[in-house]
Design a protein around this motif. Structure first.
Motif, short mmCIF file in Angstrom:
data_model
loop_
_atom_site.label_atom_id
_atom_site.label_comp_id
_atom_site.label_asym_id
_atom_site.label_seq_id
_atom_site.Cartn_x
_atom_site.Cartn_y
_atom_site.Cartn_z
N ARG B 10 0.82 -1.20 0.00
CA ARG B 10 0.00 0.00 0.00
C ARG B 10 0.86 1.26 0.00
O ARG B 10 0.48 2.28 -0.54
N VAL B 13 4.58 3.45 -3.12
CA VAL B 13 4.90 4.72 -3.77
C VAL B 13 5.64 5.63 -2.81
O VAL B 13 6.65 6.25 -3.15
N VAL B 14 5.15 5.69 -1.57
CA VAL B 14 5.75 6.58 -0.59
C VAL B 14 7.19 6.15 -0.31
O VAL B 14 8.11 6.98 -0.29
N GLY B 17 9.36 6.83 -3.37
CA GLY B 17 9.56 8.27 -3.52
C GLY B 17 10.57 8.81 -2.52
O GLY B 17 11.47 9.57 -2.87
N LEU B 18 10.41 8.38 -1.26
CA LEU B 18 11.34 8.85 -0.23
C LEU B 18 12.75 8.31 -0.49
O LEU B 18 13.74 8.98 -0.21
N THR B 20 14.04 7.84 -3.48
CA THR B 20 14.61 8.74 -4.49
C THR B 20 15.09 10.04 -3.85
O THR B 20 16.16 10.54 -4.16
N LEU B 21 14.26 10.55 -2.94
CA LEU B 21 14.63 11.80 -2.28
C LEU B 21 15.94 11.63 -1.51
O LEU B 21 16.81 12.50 -1.54
N TYR B 23 18.31 9.57 -2.24
CA TYR B 23 19.35 9.53 -3.27
C TYR B 23 19.74 10.94 -3.70
O TYR B 23 20.90 11.24 -3.92
N MET B 24 18.74 11.83 -3.77
CA MET B 24 19.02 13.19 -4.21
C MET B 24 19.70 14.02 -3.14
O MET B 24 20.46 14.92 -3.44
N ILE B 25 19.39 13.73 -1.89
CA ILE B 25 19.91 14.56 -0.81
C ILE B 25 21.28 14.07 -0.33
O ILE B 25 22.09 14.83 0.19
N LEU B 26 21.55 12.76 -0.54
CA LEU B 26 22.78 12.16 -0.02
C LEU B 26 24.04 12.97 -0.33
O LEU B 26 24.82 13.26 0.59
N PRO B 27 24.29 13.38 -1.58
CA PRO B 27 25.50 14.16 -1.84
C PRO B 27 25.54 15.47 -1.04
O PRO B 27 26.61 15.87 -0.59
#
Lengths: 309, 268
Positions: B10, B13-14, B17-18, B20-21, B23-27
């Motif tokens: 259920r 998606v959450v 999505g989190l 991916t976020l 992954y984006m914030i890690l650097p």
């Protein structure tokens, strides 16, 4: 950025009535356009013409270059560097696919499930734009360092065995392999995927989801038949905004890759700035441009969204 | 949460999505953490020990803050010029019918549909052919060129969704053309213009490829970072990166808070 679909026939704005003052009025759009279009003509179109003429020149840096209509440069450049062309398309294509795969859930989350967290999440997607992307790309050197925790985990779950088999990594290291370059490309262009996806998802009327549910569609079916088709404009502009810059990028290949991962951007860069073989460099960038434009045209035709921008 | 598998399905998606976020914030996290590092050797790639030295003396590296202020100047000027020229083009495209409209549209679209390196190389070909000295002015010219299209796209989107009846109403109330434009049109188009300006500032400030080709010996901040990847990366680079991230988040959040308050203040 927001490649908003322009309706081909926007409501016709007030047509100037035909009388004496109308000539001045009719000239207004041209005056508005003049400075900007002039700028693009002089610094975008004219350079392309110069580059075209450079690509059919022969000569050397010492003796000077002359236009000799030597089209052979194109053939020589292509046959010599087709591995780099193929690699660029492969890396850029993989990164684009990964961006779509990773970006869609996040865009969906922000558009439909975030509630009051929506603004914060959007800020976190946009904020990386403002930190220098070179600094962030260098950070991947630390993250993917040999023997580091990330590589250790990937190794222990057998992920690196799979990617080694695919030829994306070598042994138990990630840095200086194709995987590192693709990882960097995916990371750098994710916001360009997420933002158009988000703006097209956000426009979807959620009552359509309810209607589909009322008609006994399972959530997966609702997504496949309603949500995804309606988000197509975002998918199309997102993949373009990711694939086009990724195919010409040389920063990720230079910082995270090795000489075996050189992309066509690296070749063009070194031909122009180090080897100073201008005709070959010009021919290479025109071949790249042609390949990208052809692929983009085919893709837009296929995806059926022609009213982009 | 009786069945963990159902719960997982259920919330797939959450979770994705989190992920991916993250992954984006890690650097960004790594950049921030390593701004407190005290590295041994020339490169700041491995953690040694905690230190505040770099934060106490952010400009302690030769030429770094000079390149930073140069980048800010270029970003500021190219944003100003590109926003002015781009807004005019957007208004012309949306508000007027004229010949060559299709051609203008494609001319605006092309710079966005082309790998950056192609434009970078062709500009270099122009400057070399004309014998123009590479430096501040060639960088500025190039940045204005590629920011222009993005401003047009952002402003066009906003002006397209504007209700032309508001301007008709202003004219009915005897507002002159100038007054209508300044009091009605411009305020409504402002968010689009602001978005375009913000975008071109970020694009210009962060641009590397086009700048690398057309800067000659001039060193902008991205060029400085690029050079440092070969020569040795000072910790101060991470300090600047962290500060930029924090400032950007604060500015955007403040902007949204102002926008929200305005929305609330307007009774529907």
């Amino acid at each position: 950025m927001t490649t908003t679909a322009a309706p081909p026939q926007a409501p016709a704005p007030t047509e100037p009535p035909v009388h004496k003052a109308s000539l001045r009025k009719r000239l207004i759009p041209y005056w508005l356009l003049l400075p900007g279009i002039l700028w693009l003509l002089v610094f975008f179109v004219l350079p392309m013409i110069y580059q075209a003429s450079t690509s059919v020149q022969t000569g050397s840096l010492e003796e000077g270059f002359q236009v000799t209509w030597h089209f052979g440069t194109y053939w020589d450049a292509f046959t010599e560097y087709y591995p780099q062309f193929l690699r660029s398309l492969l890396y850029a294509g993989t990164a684009t696919a990964l961006c779509l795969l990773l970006g869609y859930p996040l865009a969906y989350l922000i558009a439909f499930k975030a509630g009051r967290w929506r603004n914060l999440l959007l800020v976190l997607v946009i904020a990386p734009f403002f930190t220098s992307f070179l600094i962030r790309t260098l950070a991947w050197k630390t993250i993917l360092a040999d023997g580091g925790p990330v590589v250790g985990v990937l190794n222990s779950v057998g992920f690196l065995d799979v990617t080694s088999w695919l030829g994306m990594t070598e042994g138990d290291r990630v840095l200086a392999t194709p995987l590192a370059v693709v990882c960097g490309l995916t990371y750098n262009f994710l916001p360009f995927m997420i933002l158009p996806l988000y703006s097209s998802l956000e426009r979807i009327d959620t009552r359509l989801h309810e209607a589909a549910g009322d008609l006994y569609a399972r959530p997966a079916t609702v997504f496949r038949k309603v949500t995804f088709p309606l988000s197509m404009p975002g998918v199309v502009s997102g993949t373009l905004l990711t694939f086009i810059p990724a195919s010409g990028d040389y920063v990720n290949a230079e910082l995270l890759g090795s000489t075996d991962t050189r992309m066509i951007g690296n070749v063009i860069q070194s031909q122009y700035l180090r080897i100073l073989d201008y005709p070959t460099a010009a021919a290479l960038s025109f071949i790249l441009m042609a390949i990208v434009l052809i692929m983009v045209t085919i893709y837009i035709r296929r995806a059926g969204t022609e009213d982009l921008v | 949460m009786r069945n963990p598998l159902t719960w997982l399905r259920r919330n797939l998606v959450v979770i994705a999505g989190l992920g991916t976020l993250a992954y984006m914030i890690l650097p960004n996290v790594v950049v921030t953490v390593f701004s407190f590092n005290n590295p041994t050797g020339r490169f700041n790639y491995a953690w040694q020990e905690f230190s505040l030295d770099a934060w106490k003396d952010p400009c302690g590296v030769a030429d770094m803050c000079g390149s930073l202020s140069l980048s800010l100047q270029i970003a500021l000027w190219s944003t100003l010029v590109a926003t002015a020229l781009g807004t005019a083009i957007a208004f012309a495209l949306v508000r007027y019918r004229f010949r060559a409209r299709g051609a203008v549209n494609s001319l605006i679209f092309l710079p966005m549909a082309m790998p950056e390196i192609v434009m970078a190389a062709s500009l270099l070909a122009l400057f070399l052919n004309m014998g123009i000295q590479l430096g501040f002015w060639t960088i500025l010219i190039a940045h204005i060129m590629f920011c222009l299209s993005f401003v047009v796209a952002a402003v066009k989107a906003r002006v397209l969704s504007m209700d032309p009846r508001l301007e008709e109403a202003a004219r009915d109330l005897y507002a002159g053309p100038v007054q209508t434009f300044v009091r009605v049109t411009l305020p409504i188009a402002a968010p689009g213009i602001a978005a375009g300006a913000l975008l071109s500032f970020a694009l210009s400030f962060d641009d590397f490829i086009i700048t690398n080709f057309n800067s000659g010996n001039t060193v902008t901040f991205p060029m400085f970072v690029w050079g440092s990847a070969q020569r040795g990366t000072p910790v101060q680079i991470n300090v600047i990166g962290t500060a930029m991230f924090v400032i950007a988040v604060l500015v955007v959040l403040a902007g949204q808070m102002v926008g929200n308050r305005r929305k609330k203040a307007q009774p529907k």
